[in-house]
Write an enzyme that holds these catalytic residues in place. Structure first.
Site, PDB file in Angstrom:
ATOM      1  N   ARG A 121       0.818  -1.226   0.000  1.00  0.00           N
ATOM      2  CA  ARG A 121       0.000   0.000   0.000  1.00  0.00           C
ATOM      3  C   ARG A 121       0.851   1.275   0.000  1.00  0.00           C
ATOM      4  O   ARG A 121       0.389   2.335   0.413  1.00  0.00           O
ATOM      5  CB  ARG A 121      -0.979   0.029   1.173  1.00  0.00           C
ATOM      6  N   LYS A 143       3.834  11.836 -10.497  1.00  0.00           N
ATOM      7  CA  LYS A 143       2.967  11.067 -11.393  1.00  0.00           C
ATOM      8  C   LYS A 143       3.703   9.786 -11.770  1.00  0.00           C
ATOM      9  O   LYS A 143       4.867   9.830 -12.178  1.00  0.00           O
ATOM     10  CB  LYS A 143       2.659  11.861 -12.670  1.00  0.00           C
ATOM     11  N   GLU A 185      11.636  19.988 -22.987  1.00  0.00           N
ATOM     12  CA  GLU A 185      10.896  20.202 -21.731  1.00  0.00           C
ATOM     13  C   GLU A 185      11.528  21.353 -20.930  1.00  0.00           C
ATOM     14  O   GLU A 185      10.854  22.007 -20.144  1.00  0.00           O
ATOM     15  CB  GLU A 185      10.843  18.918 -20.899  1.00  0.00           C
ATOM     16  N   LYS A 227       8.944  23.429 -12.046  1.00  0.00           N
ATOM     17  CA  LYS A 227       8.004  22.312 -11.890  1.00  0.00           C
ATOM     18  C   LYS A 227       7.587  22.182 -10.424  1.00  0.00           C
ATOM     19  O   LYS A 227       6.418  21.936 -10.122  1.00  0.00           O
ATOM     20  CB  LYS A 227       8.605  21.000 -12.397  1.00  0.00           C
ATOM     21  N   GLU A 237      -3.511  18.182 -10.164  1.00  0.00           N
ATOM     22  CA  GLU A 237      -4.056  18.776 -11.389  1.00  0.00           C
ATOM     23  C   GLU A 237      -5.548  19.067 -11.243  1.00  0.00           C
ATOM     24  O   GLU A 237      -6.349  18.729 -12.111  1.00  0.00           O
ATOM     25  CB  GLU A 237      -3.800  17.827 -12.564  1.00  0.00           C
ATOM     26  N   ARG A 242      -1.432  22.953 -12.746  1.00  0.00           N
ATOM     27  CA  ARG A 242      -0.543  21.886 -13.209  1.00  0.00           C
ATOM     28  C   ARG A 242      -0.765  21.585 -14.694  1.00  0.00           C
ATOM     29  O   ARG A 242       0.146  21.137 -15.390  1.00  0.00           O
ATOM     30  CB  ARG A 242      -0.726  20.623 -12.355  1.00  0.00           C
ATOM     31  N   ASN A 246       1.241  20.904 -19.614  1.00  0.00           N
ATOM     32  CA  ASN A 246       0.905  20.201 -20.855  1.00  0.00           C
ATOM     33  C   ASN A 246       1.097  21.074 -22.087  1.00  0.00           C
ATOM     34  O   ASN A 246       0.686  20.683 -23.186  1.00  0.00           O
ATOM     35  CB  ASN A 246      -0.546  19.709 -20.811  1.00  0.00           C
ATOM     36  N   HIS A 249       1.755  19.535 -25.393  1.00  0.00           N
ATOM     37  CA  HIS A 249       1.539  18.095 -25.249  1.00  0.00           C
ATOM     38  C   HIS A 249       0.279  17.590 -25.948  1.00  0.00           C
ATOM     39  O   HIS A 249       0.224  16.426 -26.315  1.00  0.00           O
ATOM     40  CB  HIS A 249       1.517  17.704 -23.771  1.00  0.00           C
ATOM     41  N   HIS A 253       0.962  14.761 -28.335  1.00  0.00           N
ATOM     42  CA  HIS A 253       0.412  13.407 -28.206  1.00  0.00           C
ATOM     43  C   HIS A 253      -0.242  12.953 -29.507  1.00  0.00           C
ATOM     44  O   HIS A 253      -0.159  11.781 -29.873  1.00  0.00           O
ATOM     45  CB  HIS A 253      -0.583  13.329 -27.054  1.00  0.00           C
ATOM     46  N   HIS A 267       9.234  11.477 -27.557  1.00  0.00           N
ATOM     47  CA  HIS A 267       8.276  12.314 -26.840  1.00  0.00           C
ATOM     48  C   HIS A 267       8.700  13.792 -26.845  1.00  0.00           C
ATOM     49  O   HIS A 267       7.918  14.676 -27.174  1.00  0.00           O
ATOM     50  CB  HIS A 267       8.105  11.808 -25.405  1.00  0.00           C
TER      51      HIS A 267
HETATM   52  N1  LIG Z   1       5.759  11.014 -14.564  1.00  0.00           N
HETATM   53  C1  LIG Z   1       5.816  12.126 -15.248  1.00  0.00           C
HETATM   54  O1  LIG Z   1       5.472  13.209 -14.755  1.00  0.00           O
HETATM   55  C2  LIG Z   1       6.335  12.082 -16.636  1.00  0.00           C
HETATM   56  C3  LIG Z   1       6.640  13.275 -17.313  1.00  0.00           C
HETATM   57  C4  LIG Z   1       7.182  13.188 -18.581  1.00  0.00           C
HETATM   58  C5  LIG Z   1       7.420  11.955 -19.156  1.00  0.00           C
HETATM   59  N2  LIG Z   1       7.112  10.809 -18.492  1.00  0.00           N
HETATM   60  C6  LIG Z   1       7.384   9.492 -19.066  1.00  0.00           C
HETATM   61  O2  LIG Z   1       8.783   9.372 -19.241  1.00  0.00           O
HETATM   62  C7  LIG Z   1       9.051   8.454 -20.287  1.00  0.00           C
HETATM   63  C8  LIG Z   1      10.122   9.020 -21.170  1.00  0.00           C
HETATM   64  O3  LIG Z   1      11.281   9.214 -20.411  1.00  0.00           O
HETATM   65  P1  LIG Z   1      12.724   9.253 -21.088  1.00  0.00           P
HETATM   66  O4  LIG Z   1      12.716  10.165 -22.223  1.00  0.00           O
HETATM   67  O5  LIG Z   1      13.705   9.436 -20.017  1.00  0.00           O
HETATM   68  O6  LIG Z   1      12.796   7.802 -21.744  1.00  0.00           O
HETATM   69  P2  LIG Z   1      13.595   6.469 -21.347  1.00  0.00           P
HETATM   70  O7  LIG Z   1      13.471   6.166 -19.918  1.00  0.00           O
HETATM   71  O8  LIG Z   1      13.141   5.437 -22.315  1.00  0.00           O
HETATM   72  O9  LIG Z   1      15.109   6.841 -21.669  1.00  0.00           O
HETATM   73  C9  LIG Z   1      15.474   7.151 -22.988  1.00  0.00           C
HETATM   74  C10 LIG Z   1      16.596   6.252 -23.505  1.00  0.00           C
HETATM   75  O10 LIG Z   1      17.826   6.709 -22.951  1.00  0.00           O
HETATM   76  C11 LIG Z   1      18.493   5.645 -22.268  1.00  0.00           C
HETATM   77  N3  LIG Z   1      19.201   6.288 -21.156  1.00  0.00           N
HETATM   78  C12 LIG Z   1      18.651   6.962 -20.104  1.00  0.00           C
HETATM   79  N4  LIG Z   1      19.604   7.525 -19.368  1.00  0.00           N
HETATM   80  C13 LIG Z   1      20.793   7.212 -19.943  1.00  0.00           C
HETATM   81  C14 LIG Z   1      22.144   7.528 -19.651  1.00  0.00           C
HETATM   82  N5  LIG Z   1      22.472   8.347 -18.652  1.00  0.00           N
HETATM   83  N6  LIG Z   1      23.112   7.009 -20.445  1.00  0.00           N
HETATM   84  C15 LIG Z   1      22.774   6.220 -21.516  1.00  0.00           C
HETATM   85  N7  LIG Z   1      21.526   5.914 -21.866  1.00  0.00           N
HETATM   86  C16 LIG Z   1      20.541   6.413 -21.083  1.00  0.00           C
HETATM   87  C17 LIG Z   1      17.422   4.679 -21.895  1.00  0.00           C
HETATM   88  O11 LIG Z   1      17.935   3.376 -21.732  1.00  0.00           O
HETATM   89  C18 LIG Z   1      16.471   4.793 -23.078  1.00  0.00           C
HETATM   90  O12 LIG Z   1      16.949   4.000 -24.125  1.00  0.00           O
HETATM   91  C19 LIG Z   1       7.734   8.214 -20.991  1.00  0.00           C
HETATM   92  O13 LIG Z   1       7.251   6.947 -20.648  1.00  0.00           O
HETATM   93  C20 LIG Z   1       6.817   9.293 -20.439  1.00  0.00           C
HETATM   94  O14 LIG Z   1       5.477   8.893 -20.407  1.00  0.00           O
HETATM   95  C21 LIG Z   1       6.587  10.859 -17.243  1.00  0.00           C
HETATM   96 ZN   LIG Z   2       6.457  15.754 -21.676  1.00  0.00          ZN
END
Ligand SMILES: NC(=O)c1ccc[n+]([C@@H]2O[C@H](COP(=O)([O-])OP(=O)(O)OC[C@H]3O[C@@H](n4cnc5c(N)ncnc54)[C@H](O)[C@@H]3O)[C@@H](O)[C@H]2O)c1
Ligand SMILES: [Zn+2]
Length: 368
Positions: A121, A143, A185, A227, A237, A242, A246, A249, A253, A267
């Site tokens: 939990r 999130k 971002e 942020k 939100e 918040r 977006n 976005h 999307h 993304h």
């Molecule tokens: N929770 C939130 O508020 C929020 C906000 C924005 C995005 N997201 C989510 O985040 C995700 C995208 O995150 P991302 O862009 O970090 O993608 P990711 O986690 O897939 O990382 C991108 C790529 O870079 C590689 N990588 C990461 N750090 C590295 C490093 N230091 N050295 C070498 N390789 C590295 C990873 O293995 C991957 O191949 C999506 O799923 C999205 O929905 C969440």
């Molecule tokens: Zn984003």
């Protein structure tokens, strides 16, 4: 090192930003690593690049790292990996007061955070974001989510980390394309509410992307502070503040959906183009000057990010692209709130946007 407080009622925590934090992990986690064993969830790329550093930092201090290494990529944000990760944490006998480490990009942070939110939990977790996107965005704010057949991020929870450690040194191994995508971002925070920061990006963004350490610290700290302010004011939100995060976005999307959430458009790249579209759409509605929208487009293009819809060679028209927005999570009783701009640093939530008008605008952009 910069320390940014995130003052969320009931769950305040800090984001520490600096080069070399991974090697000093145990000092930063003082009091939080209660047992000899420390559970760490990561992906194979990050493990290959930084596993040894974290392993050494823990072993030197008498800890035994226990690794769960997932396949890199969005596909790991799945029911299957969630179930397997939770089962693994249970087998590791993780208790509520223990801390789970999430070492990776947004994929690892979202999945691990969600697992931590449902394990017994809710137990503690520490975000160690390794992509620029994760450092400035996904690791802060609580999130968490996975993807399902119905779409992205449709199943998840609000669950705040107890600490975020953003080591700027890890960005050295991040693929350049991922770094630029994360930069979108960063620019977003300037466009939402900080014209001075957008100006800073104009002058320093390129040098920051090229690896200047001091500029990186400023960019990440300023983004995280923005942020943190927003999520502290509106954690779930509900008040609309918040929702400003977006910006770009809703267009983004739709572009991700049209390109099948594939490597064709990351993304951050979709968000970059989405911000240009939000700026141009704002100009079309005479909310801000056309020249300001083109200033945004120029900055995005100069950062090596996509700024022209027509250049994507999409095989669809404006209405088809706009139709993807009907499935947006933010859709509320038939209307879609849209973040538009009155100027740089003056984003606001518009509730009177008609999808038909957006479709006509996108049609024109596709033919530019
Ligand atoms: N929770 C939130 O508020 C929020 C906000 C924005 C995005 N997201 C989510 O985040 C995700 C995208 O995150 P991302 O862009 O970090 O993608 P990711 O986690 O897939 O990382 C991108 C790529 O870079 C590689 N990588 C990461 N750090 C590295 C490093 N230091 N050295 C070498 N390789 C590295 C990873 O293995 C991957 O191949 C999506 O799923 C999205 O929905 C969440
Ligand atoms: Zn984003």
């Amino acid at each position: 090192m910069a320390v940014i407080p995130v003052d969320i009622a009931g769950h305040p925590y800090e984001v520490r930003i600096g080069a070399g934090l991974l090697a000093e992990l145990v000092t930063h986690c003082r009091g939080r690593l209660r047992k000899r064993t420390v559970p760490i969830v990561t992906d194979a790329n990050v493990h290959a690049a930084w596993g040894d550093v974290l392993e050494g930092a823990l072993r030197e201090n008498g800890h035994e790292p226990r690794w769960r290494i997932l396949p890199p990529g969005e596909a790991s944000k799945s029911w299957q990996q969630l179930a397997a990760t939770v089962d693994w944490l249970l087998a590791e006998e993780v208790e509520r007061g223990d801390s789970i480490l999430a070492l990776g990009g947004g994929v690892i942070g979202d999945l691990t955070g969600f697992a931590a939110s449902i394990l017994k939990r809710g137990c503690h977790f520490i975000q160690i974001p390794t992509s620029l996107l994760a450092q400035v965005d996904s690791s802060v704010g609580g999130k968490t989510a996975i993807n399902t057949a119905a779409g992205k991020n449709l199943v998840g929870a609000f669950h705040q980390p107890s600490l975020v450690l953003a080591d700027l040194a890890v960005l050295d191994t991040l693929p350049e394309r991922e770094l630029r995508a994360g930069y979108a971002e960063v620019v977003k925070y300037g466009l939402i509410g900080d014209a001075d920061f957008f100006g800073w990006c104009d002058s320093n963004g390129a040098a920051m992307l090229n690896g200047d350490g001091a500029l990186r610290e400023f960019a990440v700290a300023t983004s995280v502070a923005a942020k943190a302010r927003i999520v502290a004011a509106d954690e779930r939100e509900t008040s609309g503040i918040r929702a400003l995060l977006n910006l770009g976005h809703t267009f983004g999307h739709a572009l991700e959906a049209e390109t099948g959430f594939s490597d064709r458009l990351l993304h951050g790249e979709a968000v970059a183009l989405g911000m240009v579209l939000a700026a141009r759409y704002s100009a079309r509605r005479e909310l801000m000057p056309r020249a300001t929208a083109e200033h945004v487009a120029r900055h995005i293009a100069e950062a090596g990010l996509p700024s022209e819809l027509s250049a994507l060679s999409l095989d669809c028209d404006g209405p088809a692209l706009a139709a993807h927005m009907l499935h947006d999570k933010k859709m509320d009783a038939g209307t879609l709130p849209f973040v538009l701009m009155k100027g740089i640093g003056e984003a606001f939530l518009a509730k009177d946007v008609e999808l038909k008008d957006v479709a006509a605008f996108l049609d024109a952009q596709l033919k530019r």
